[in-house]
Scaffold this motif. Structure first.
Motif, PDB file in Angstrom:
ATOM      1  N   ARG A   5      12.299  -1.351   7.029  1.00 46.70           N
ATOM      2  CA  ARG A   5      11.751  -1.452   5.668  1.00 46.70           C
ATOM      3  C   ARG A   5      11.171  -2.845   5.475  1.00 46.70           C
ATOM      4  O   ARG A   5      11.488  -3.778   6.198  1.00 46.70           O
ATOM      5  N   VAL A   8      10.472  -6.768  -0.490  1.00 44.25           N
ATOM      6  CA  VAL A   8       9.465  -6.984  -1.527  1.00 44.25           C
ATOM      7  C   VAL A   8       9.319  -8.462  -1.877  1.00 44.25           C
ATOM      8  O   VAL A   8       8.340  -8.842  -2.515  1.00 44.25           O
ATOM      9  N   ARG A  21      18.961  -2.079  -1.215  1.00 46.85           N
ATOM     10  CA  ARG A  21      18.070  -1.136  -1.911  1.00 46.85           C
ATOM     11  C   ARG A  21      18.264  -1.354  -3.404  1.00 46.85           C
ATOM     12  O   ARG A  21      19.378  -1.309  -3.921  1.00 46.85           O
ATOM     13  N   ARG A  45      12.853   6.077  -6.741  1.00 48.52           N
ATOM     14  CA  ARG A  45      12.227   5.141  -5.809  1.00 48.52           C
ATOM     15  C   ARG A  45      13.122   3.926  -5.618  1.00 48.52           C
ATOM     16  O   ARG A  45      13.803   3.488  -6.526  1.00 48.52           O
ATOM     17  N   ALA A  47      13.291  -0.175  -3.939  1.00 49.99           N
ATOM     18  CA  ALA A  47      12.620  -1.350  -3.396  1.00 49.99           C
ATOM     19  C   ALA A  47      13.641  -2.049  -2.505  1.00 49.99           C
ATOM     20  O   ALA A  47      14.836  -2.073  -2.811  1.00 49.99           O
ATOM     21  N   TRP A  48      13.194  -2.618  -1.411  1.00 46.62           N
ATOM     22  CA  TRP A  48      14.092  -3.236  -0.439  1.00 46.62           C
ATOM     23  C   TRP A  48      13.975  -4.744  -0.508  1.00 46.62           C
ATOM     24  O   TRP A  48      12.880  -5.292  -0.672  1.00 46.62           O
ATOM     25  N   ALA A  59      10.196 -12.272  -5.095  1.00 51.50           N
ATOM     26  CA  ALA A  59       9.875 -10.958  -5.660  1.00 51.50           C
ATOM     27  C   ALA A  59       9.642 -11.050  -7.160  1.00 51.50           C
ATOM     28  O   ALA A  59       8.720 -10.418  -7.701  1.00 51.50           O
ATOM     29  N   ALA A  64       6.948  -8.123  -8.013  1.00 50.02           N
ATOM     30  CA  ALA A  64       6.959  -7.065  -7.003  1.00 50.02           C
ATOM     31  C   ALA A  64       7.780  -5.848  -7.409  1.00 50.02           C
ATOM     32  O   ALA A  64       7.459  -4.732  -6.990  1.00 50.02           O
ATOM     33  N   PHE A  65       8.833  -6.035  -8.190  1.00 46.04           N
ATOM     34  CA  PHE A  65       9.696  -4.893  -8.527  1.00 46.04           C
ATOM     35  C   PHE A  65       8.974  -3.832  -9.355  1.00 46.04           C
ATOM     36  O   PHE A  65       9.035  -2.652  -9.001  1.00 46.04           O
ATOM     37  N   ALA A  68       6.517  -2.061  -6.931  1.00 47.87           N
ATOM     38  CA  ALA A  68       7.162  -1.261  -5.880  1.00 47.87           C
ATOM     39  C   ALA A  68       7.868  -0.030  -6.453  1.00 47.87           C
ATOM     40  O   ALA A  68       7.895   1.022  -5.827  1.00 47.87           O
ATOM     41  N   LEU A  69       8.430  -0.174  -7.637  1.00 47.94           N
ATOM     42  CA  LEU A  69       9.183   0.916  -8.244  1.00 47.94           C
ATOM     43  C   LEU A  69       8.332   1.779  -9.177  1.00 47.94           C
ATOM     44  O   LEU A  69       8.841   2.724  -9.779  1.00 47.94           O
TER      45      LEU A  69
END
Length: 87
Positions: A5, A8, A21, A45, A47-48, A59, A64-65, A68-69
């Motif tokens: 993975r 993020v 996660r 969903r 995010a890693w 992040a 980014a969250f 990504a989500l």
């Protein structure tokens, strides 16, 4: 090597077992919050993220969250910060 993975925060790849996660959940008031999915099996969903405060900071700075989500609006990072011991 197993599943891989992308973090993020730092955008580097790593084994799934080395990353946390992060998923969107709701708090007691029904507001969206980010939580660490300890068992890696919560619905929705994910995010890693590397379990390092530096990656969380990156992040957050890159926003980014939500991207990504696929979540519009603000997200509370308090539970993730508490898990990582970040200030």
């Amino acid at each position: 090597m197993g599943p891989v993975r992308t973090c993020v925060g730092c955008r580097s790849t790593d084994r799934r077992s080395a990353l946390l996660r992060i998923v969107v959940s709701t708090d007691g008031a029904g507001l969206p919050v980010l939580v660490v999915d300890e068992g890696r099996c919560m619905p929705g969903r994910g995010a890693w993220l590397h379990p390092e405060p530096r990656c969380l900071e990156l992040a957050e700075r890159r926003r980014a969250f939500p991207r990504a989500l696929r979540h519009a609006g603000p997200l509370d990072l308090a539970a993730v910060e508490a898990h990582l011991g970040a200030p």
